[in-house]
Design an enzyme around this catalytic site. Structure first.
Site, PDB file in Angstrom:
ATOM      1  CG  ASP A   1      -0.291   0.062   2.548  1.00  0.00           C
ATOM      2  OD1 ASP A   1       0.899  -0.296   2.640  1.00  0.00           O
ATOM      3  OD2 ASP A   1      -0.953   0.449   3.525  1.00  0.00           O
TER       4      ASP A   1
ATOM      5  CE1 TYR B   1       7.616   3.294   0.673  1.00  0.00           C
ATOM      6  CE2 TYR B   1       7.364   4.770  -1.208  1.00  0.00           C
ATOM      7  CZ  TYR B   1       7.971   3.673  -0.612  1.00  0.00           C
ATOM      8  OH  TYR B   1       8.911   2.962  -1.300  1.00  0.00           O
TER       9      TYR B   1
ATOM     10  CG  PHE C   1       8.086  -1.160  -3.963  1.00  0.00           C
ATOM     11  CD1 PHE C   1       8.440  -1.455  -2.658  1.00  0.00           C
ATOM     12  CD2 PHE C   1       7.464  -2.150  -4.720  1.00  0.00           C
ATOM     13  CE1 PHE C   1       8.184  -2.713  -2.104  1.00  0.00           C
ATOM     14  CE2 PHE C   1       7.197  -3.403  -4.188  1.00  0.00           C
ATOM     15  CZ  PHE C   1       7.551  -3.685  -2.874  1.00  0.00           C
TER      16      PHE C   1
ATOM     17  CG  HIS D   1       8.783  -7.445   1.333  1.00  0.00           C
ATOM     18  ND1 HIS D   1       9.414  -6.264   1.685  1.00  0.00           N
ATOM     19  CD2 HIS D   1       7.610  -7.093   0.760  1.00  0.00           C
ATOM     20  CE1 HIS D   1       8.630  -5.247   1.345  1.00  0.00           C
ATOM     21  NE2 HIS D   1       7.536  -5.715   0.790  1.00  0.00           N
TER      22      HIS D   1
END
Length: 230
Positions: free
Chosen positions: A74, A76, A87, A192
Site C-alpha cells: 500500500d 507510503y 514502491f 520481500h
C-alpha cells in the site's frame, strides 16, 4: 455520495483506459471502495496518495503495454512520499529502506531518485494491493476491497497472448502466483526486500537482470531500470 475519490474514479473511467473493463470497475466494487475511502476523508482523515494519483499505476501502464508486473502492499503513510506507484518514492527525506534494497539490485551506487515513473512508462505495472492508505497508518485500507482489483489485473495480464514477467516479492505477492499461467509468463520469486525480512533472500536475487534476460530471449526490448539517467 460524491467525494474526491469518487471523482477520481469517474475521471479514470472517462479516460477510456482498458483497465476500466475489469469487473472491479463494472460491478459496483470500485464505487463501494471509493465511497468507503471518501467517508474517511469526510471524517477528517488524510488519505494518501493525493486522489488524483490513486489510479496512476493503471493510467501510466495500460494493459497492452505491460511487460513486467511488480506488486506492492500500500502507499507510503507519510504525506508527500507516495505518487500512486508501488514502491515509488517522491518524498524529501531519505529513501525508504525497502526501496534502497530494491535499487541496490539495479545499481550499488546511491540512486539519484526514488521516483519509479520511468519504469511505469516502459511497461512496468507497479500495482499495490491497496491503492490508498491513511497518513501515519500503514495498511489502513488493506481490507477495503482494493485487493479485488489487484487480483483481476494480475489475471488479466496473465490471460493476454503477450508474455510478461511477474516479480513476486514477499508472501503477499507470492500468494497471487496461482493467478499466473507459468507456461506463458515468467514468474520470478523472492522474499520481500524489507530489511526486516530475516531470511535476507532478496539481496542478490537479481530480479531485474533476470527479467530483462527473459524478455530479450523472446525478442522483446528490455527495461532500462536505471533512474536519473545513465
Amino acid at each position: 455520495m460524491s467525494g474526491p475519490v469518487a471523482d477520481a474514479l469517474a475521471a479514470f473511467r472517462a479516460s477510456g483506459s482498458s483497465w476500466a473493463d475489469l469487473p472491479f470497475f463494472r460491478d459496483g466494487s470500485a464505487d463501494r471502495v471509493a465511497a468507503r475511502v471518501d467517508a474517511r476523508i469526510a471524517e477528517g482523515v488524510q488519505v494518501l496518495p493525493d486522489p488524483r494519483n490513486i489510479f496512476r499505476a493503471l493510467e501510466l501502464t495500460p494493459p497492452d503495454a505491460v511487460k513486467v508486473v511488480i506488486l506492492g502492499q500500500d502507499p507510503y503513510p507519510t504525506p508527500g512520499d507516495a505518487n500512486g506507484l508501488a514502491f515509488s518514492y517522491v518524498g524529501a527525506g531519505r529513501l525508504p529502506a525497502s526501496l534502497k534494497v530494491i535499487l541496490a539490485e539495479v545499481d550499488p551506487q546511491k540512486p539519484r531518485t526514488g521516483d519509479l515513473t520511468p519504469w511505469a512508462r516502459q511497461g512496468v505495472l507497479l500495482l499495490n494491493s491497496a491503492l490508498t492508505s491513511e497518513a501515519r497508518k500503514s495498511g489502513a485500507h488493506l481490507r477495503y476491497g482494493w485487493a479485488q482489483l489487484t487480483d483481476q489485473a494480475v489475471a488479466a495480464v496473465s490471460a493476454r497472448p503477450e508474455p510478461a514477467v511477474f516479480l513476486l516479492w514477499g508472501a503477499q505477492a507470492r500468494a497471487r502466483k496461482a493467478l499466473i499461467d507459468p507456461s506463458h509468463h515468467a514468474v520470478i520469486e523472492s522474499g520481500h526486500p524489507s530489511p526486516l525480512n530475516r531470511a535476507r533472500d532478496f539481496p542478490g536475487s537479481q530480479p531485474f537482470a533476470r527479467a530483462n534476460a527473459w524478455l530479450e530471449q523472446r525478442g522483446l526490448p528490455p527495461i532500462d531500470w536505471r533512474l536519473g539517467g545513465p
